[in-house]
Design a protein around this motif. Sequence first.
Motif, PDB file in Angstrom:
ATOM      1  N   LEU A   5       0.850  -1.183   0.000  1.00 10.30           N
ATOM      2  CA  LEU A   5       0.000   0.000   0.000  1.00 10.30           C
ATOM      3  C   LEU A   5       0.892   1.242   0.000  1.00 10.30           C
ATOM      4  O   LEU A   5       1.734   1.419   0.883  1.00 10.30           O
ATOM      5  N   ILE A   6       0.708   2.087  -1.009  1.00  5.68           N
ATOM      6  CA  ILE A   6       1.428   3.361  -1.092  1.00  5.68           C
ATOM      7  C   ILE A   6       0.496   4.444  -0.563  1.00  5.68           C
ATOM      8  O   ILE A   6      -0.582   4.674  -1.114  1.00  5.68           O
ATOM      9  N   GLN A   7       0.914   5.104   0.511  1.00  6.27           N
ATOM     10  CA  GLN A   7       0.039   6.048   1.200  1.00  6.27           C
ATOM     11  C   GLN A   7       0.598   7.472   1.152  1.00  6.27           C
ATOM     12  O   GLN A   7       1.811   7.680   1.121  1.00  6.27           O
ATOM     13  N   GLY A   8      -0.313   8.432   1.159  1.00  6.70           N
ATOM     14  CA  GLY A   8       0.057   9.812   1.405  1.00  6.70           C
ATOM     15  C   GLY A   8       0.593  10.581   0.227  1.00  6.70           C
ATOM     16  O   GLY A   8       0.945  11.762   0.356  1.00  6.70           O
ATOM     17  N   GLY A   9       0.667   9.970  -0.932  1.00  3.85           N
ATOM     18  CA  GLY A   9       1.244  10.642  -2.092  1.00  3.85           C
ATOM     19  C   GLY A   9       0.215  11.359  -2.938  1.00  3.85           C
ATOM     20  O   GLY A   9      -0.999  11.273  -2.713  1.00  3.85           O
ATOM     21  N   THR A  10       0.720  12.091  -3.921  1.00  6.38           N
ATOM     22  CA  THR A  10      -0.126  12.723  -4.930  1.00  6.38           C
ATOM     23  C   THR A  10      -0.081  11.869  -6.183  1.00  6.38           C
ATOM     24  O   THR A  10       0.977  11.735  -6.805  1.00  6.38           O
ATOM     25  N   SER A  13      -2.614  10.756 -12.754  1.00  6.78           N
ATOM     26  CA  SER A  13      -3.369   9.819 -13.596  1.00  6.78           C
ATOM     27  C   SER A  13      -3.592  10.439 -14.966  1.00  6.78           C
ATOM     28  O   SER A  13      -3.132  11.539 -15.257  1.00  6.78           O
ATOM     29  N   ALA A  14      -4.328   9.734 -15.788  1.00  9.56           N
ATOM     30  CA  ALA A  14      -4.619  10.229 -17.135  1.00  9.56           C
ATOM     31  C   ALA A  14      -5.524  11.453 -17.117  1.00  9.56           C
ATOM     32  O   ALA A  14      -5.602  12.186 -18.097  1.00  9.56           O
ATOM     33  N   THR A  15      -6.198  11.686 -16.008  1.00  5.90           N
ATOM     34  CA  THR A  15      -7.164  12.786 -15.948  1.00  5.90           C
ATOM     35  C   THR A  15      -6.743  13.924 -15.018  1.00  5.90           C
ATOM     36  O   THR A  15      -7.464  14.903 -14.891  1.00  5.90           O
ATOM     37  N   GLY A  16      -5.595  13.791 -14.363  1.00  5.79           N
ATOM     38  CA  GLY A  16      -5.157  14.854 -13.478  1.00  5.79           C
ATOM     39  C   GLY A  16      -4.344  14.321 -12.320  1.00  5.79           C
ATOM     40  O   GLY A  16      -3.710  13.274 -12.415  1.00  5.79           O
ATOM     41  N   LYS A  17      -4.353  15.050 -11.215  1.00  4.65           N
ATOM     42  CA  LYS A  17      -3.599  14.630 -10.038  1.00  4.65           C
ATOM     43  C   LYS A  17      -4.425  14.895  -8.791  1.00  4.65           C
ATOM     44  O   LYS A  17      -5.318  15.756  -8.776  1.00  4.65           O
ATOM     45  N   GLY A  18      -4.140  14.123  -7.732  1.00  7.21           N
ATOM     46  CA  GLY A  18      -4.859  14.300  -6.484  1.00  7.21           C
ATOM     47  C   GLY A  18      -4.337  13.355  -5.429  1.00  7.21           C
ATOM     48  O   GLY A  18      -3.636  12.376  -5.728  1.00  7.21           O
ATOM     49  N   ALA A  19      -4.666  13.636  -4.185  1.00  8.29           N
ATOM     50  CA  ALA A  19      -4.253  12.779  -3.084  1.00  8.29           C
ATOM     51  C   ALA A  19      -4.973  11.441  -3.185  1.00  8.29           C
ATOM     52  O   ALA A  19      -6.188  11.391  -3.381  1.00  8.29           O
ATOM     53  N   ALA A  20      -4.224  10.355  -3.077  1.00 11.48           N
ATOM     54  CA  ALA A  20      -4.821   9.018  -3.161  1.00 11.48           C
ATOM     55  C   ALA A  20      -3.835   7.991  -2.624  1.00 11.48           C
ATOM     56  O   ALA A  20      -2.627   8.229  -2.581  1.00 11.48           O
ATOM     57  N   ASP A  21      -4.377   6.854  -2.220  1.00  9.17           N
ATOM     58  CA  ASP A  21      -3.564   5.706  -1.835  1.00  9.17           C
ATOM     59  C   ASP A  21      -3.663   4.664  -2.944  1.00  9.17           C
ATOM     60  O   ASP A  21      -4.708   4.540  -3.601  1.00  9.17           O
ATOM     61  N   VAL A  22      -2.586   3.912  -3.143  1.00  7.11           N
ATOM     62  CA  VAL A  22      -2.536   2.928  -4.220  1.00  7.11           C
ATOM     63  C   VAL A  22      -2.231   1.558  -3.629  1.00  7.11           C
ATOM     64  O   VAL A  22      -1.224   1.378  -2.937  1.00  7.11           O
ATOM     65  N   LEU A  23      -3.102   0.609  -3.921  1.00 11.25           N
ATOM     66  CA  LEU A  23      -2.904  -0.771  -3.495  1.00 11.25           C
ATOM     67  C   LEU A  23      -2.322  -1.578  -4.645  1.00 11.25           C
ATOM     68  O   LEU A  23      -2.854  -1.547  -5.758  1.00 11.25           O
ATOM     69  N   ILE A  24      -1.236  -2.268  -4.372  1.00 11.97           N
ATOM     70  CA  ILE A  24      -0.582  -3.107  -5.381  1.00 11.97           C
ATOM     71  C   ILE A  24      -0.664  -4.557  -4.932  1.00 11.97           C
ATOM     72  O   ILE A  24      -0.318  -4.890  -3.791  1.00 11.97           O
ATOM     73  N   GLU A  25      -1.135  -5.415  -5.825  1.00  9.53           N
ATOM     74  CA  GLU A  25      -1.196  -6.850  -5.558  1.00  9.53           C
ATOM     75  C   GLU A  25      -0.435  -7.596  -6.631  1.00  9.53           C
ATOM     76  O   GLU A  25      -0.686  -7.403  -7.828  1.00  9.53           O
ATOM     77  N   ASP A  26       0.514  -8.388  -6.219  1.00 12.75           N
ATOM     78  CA  ASP A  26       1.288  -9.211  -7.144  1.00 12.75           C
ATOM     79  C   ASP A  26       1.901  -8.376  -8.273  1.00 12.75           C
ATOM     80  O   ASP A  26       1.896  -8.763  -9.432  1.00 12.75           O
ATOM     81  N   LYS A  28       0.860  -5.572  -9.545  1.00 10.51           N
ATOM     82  CA  LYS A  28      -0.078  -4.819 -10.375  1.00 10.51           C
ATOM     83  C   LYS A  28      -0.942  -3.910  -9.521  1.00 10.51           C
ATOM     84  O   LYS A  28      -1.253  -4.231  -8.369  1.00 10.51           O
ATOM     85  N   ILE A  29      -1.333  -2.749 -10.098  1.00 12.95           N
ATOM     86  CA  ILE A  29      -2.222  -1.837  -9.388  1.00 12.95           C
ATOM     87  C   ILE A  29      -3.594  -2.489  -9.242  1.00 12.95           C
ATOM     88  O   ILE A  29      -4.236  -2.835 -10.234  1.00 12.95           O
ATOM     89  N   ALA A  30      -4.024  -2.651  -7.998  1.00 12.11           N
ATOM     90  CA  ALA A  30      -5.320  -3.283  -7.727  1.00 12.11           C
ATOM     91  C   ALA A  30      -6.401  -2.264  -7.411  1.00 12.11           C
ATOM     92  O   ALA A  30      -7.584  -2.500  -7.686  1.00 12.11           O
ATOM     93  N   ALA A  31      -6.002  -1.126  -6.837  1.00 12.05           N
ATOM     94  CA  ALA A  31      -7.003  -0.120  -6.467  1.00 12.05           C
ATOM     95  C   ALA A  31      -6.321   1.222  -6.243  1.00 12.05           C
ATOM     96  O   ALA A  31      -5.179   1.281  -5.784  1.00 12.05           O
ATOM     97  N   VAL A  32      -7.039   2.283  -6.584  1.00 10.23           N
ATOM     98  CA  VAL A  32      -6.632   3.653  -6.254  1.00 10.23           C
ATOM     99  C   VAL A  32      -7.742   4.214  -5.379  1.00 10.23           C
ATOM    100  O   VAL A  32      -8.894   4.324  -5.817  1.00 10.23           O
ATOM    101  N   LYS A  38     -12.493   3.343   3.413  1.00 11.27           N
ATOM    102  CA  LYS A  38     -12.756   2.061   4.069  1.00 11.27           C
ATOM    103  C   LYS A  38     -13.298   1.021   3.085  1.00 11.27           C
ATOM    104  O   LYS A  38     -13.777  -0.043   3.500  1.00 11.27           O
ATOM    105  N   THR A  39     -13.232   1.338   1.799  1.00 10.38           N
ATOM    106  CA  THR A  39     -13.828   0.466   0.779  1.00 10.38           C
ATOM    107  C   THR A  39     -13.327  -0.965   0.891  1.00 10.38           C
ATOM    108  O   THR A  39     -14.089  -1.935   0.718  1.00 10.38           O
ATOM    109  N   LEU A  40     -12.049  -1.142   1.203  1.00  9.87           N
ATOM    110  CA  LEU A  40     -11.454  -2.477   1.258  1.00  9.87           C
ATOM    111  C   LEU A  40     -11.199  -2.934   2.691  1.00  9.87           C
ATOM    112  O   LEU A  40     -10.374  -3.822   2.925  1.00  9.87           O
TER     113      LEU A  40
END
Length: 277
Positions: A5-10, A13-26, A28-32, A38-40
């Motif tokens: 899990l990558i936390q706290g970064g900006t 993306s293809a549509t702009g930029k914003g604060a988000a966390d990125v989940l990587i599984e195996d 590959k990007i699994a979720a932004v 609390k979605t996951l």
Amino acid sequence: MPTTLIQGGTVISATGKGAADVLIEDGKIAAVLAPGAKTLGENLAENVDSTIDATGKYVIPGGIDAHTHMQMPFGGTEASDTFETGTRAAAWGGTTSIVDFAVQKYGEQVVDSLADWHDKAAGQCAVDYGFHQIIGDVNADSLAAMDGLMDEGVSSFKLFMAYPGVFYSDDAQIYKAMRKAADTGLLSMMHAENGPAIDAMVEELLAQGKTDPYYHGVARAWQMEEEATHRAIMLANLTNAPLYVVHVSAKQAVEQLAAARDVGQNVFGETCPQYLY
């Protein structure tokens, strides 16, 4: 499978930029996710294998360089980067995939050239890689071989309107290859310059003793790029083949591509940093 899990970064993306966390599984990007989402689950950070604090940093998807030439022989020399050195540099720069060109020259078989490039790259690359297929000798055998490119993981091929005697395809050959592209779903890539006319201009300049590097640009007149780009667009229109014009350097060629796109034709263009500069 390992999770990070990558936390706290900006996030960029293809549509702009914003604060988000990125989940990587195996790998590959699994979720932004929105920060703290609390979605996951309530305690996602506690349920992953590792976390990365990206506070104050940009989080950027791995780049894809869709036009590279590693270890390519041309003009009596070879590209200075090997698959090892080139992809190592790519990885350090954030490029995680390249698409290189397998080169078929006059007198060679398409399948043999593709096998050669697989041999060059195998076990040498620091990033993911794939291939476009250069078809430098459009003939009955080459056209038949195009039927099997998709099965080999190659979804695009490149033709040249320049370099007579090396890679050059005339209009009839381009027409035949594009007809095959329309039938198979392959993407037609085009080096769009009027090669025979350029060679005649080179002969004139040499006869005048004009051999300084400046005259390389003079010989590659924008009219010859615009004309060839327009001709490629018309042949693609006729055959209903998708078209991707490589390393566009003239604004007039860009205008031809834009005009075709404005009427809904499936055409694209790429450029290079030096032309923008």
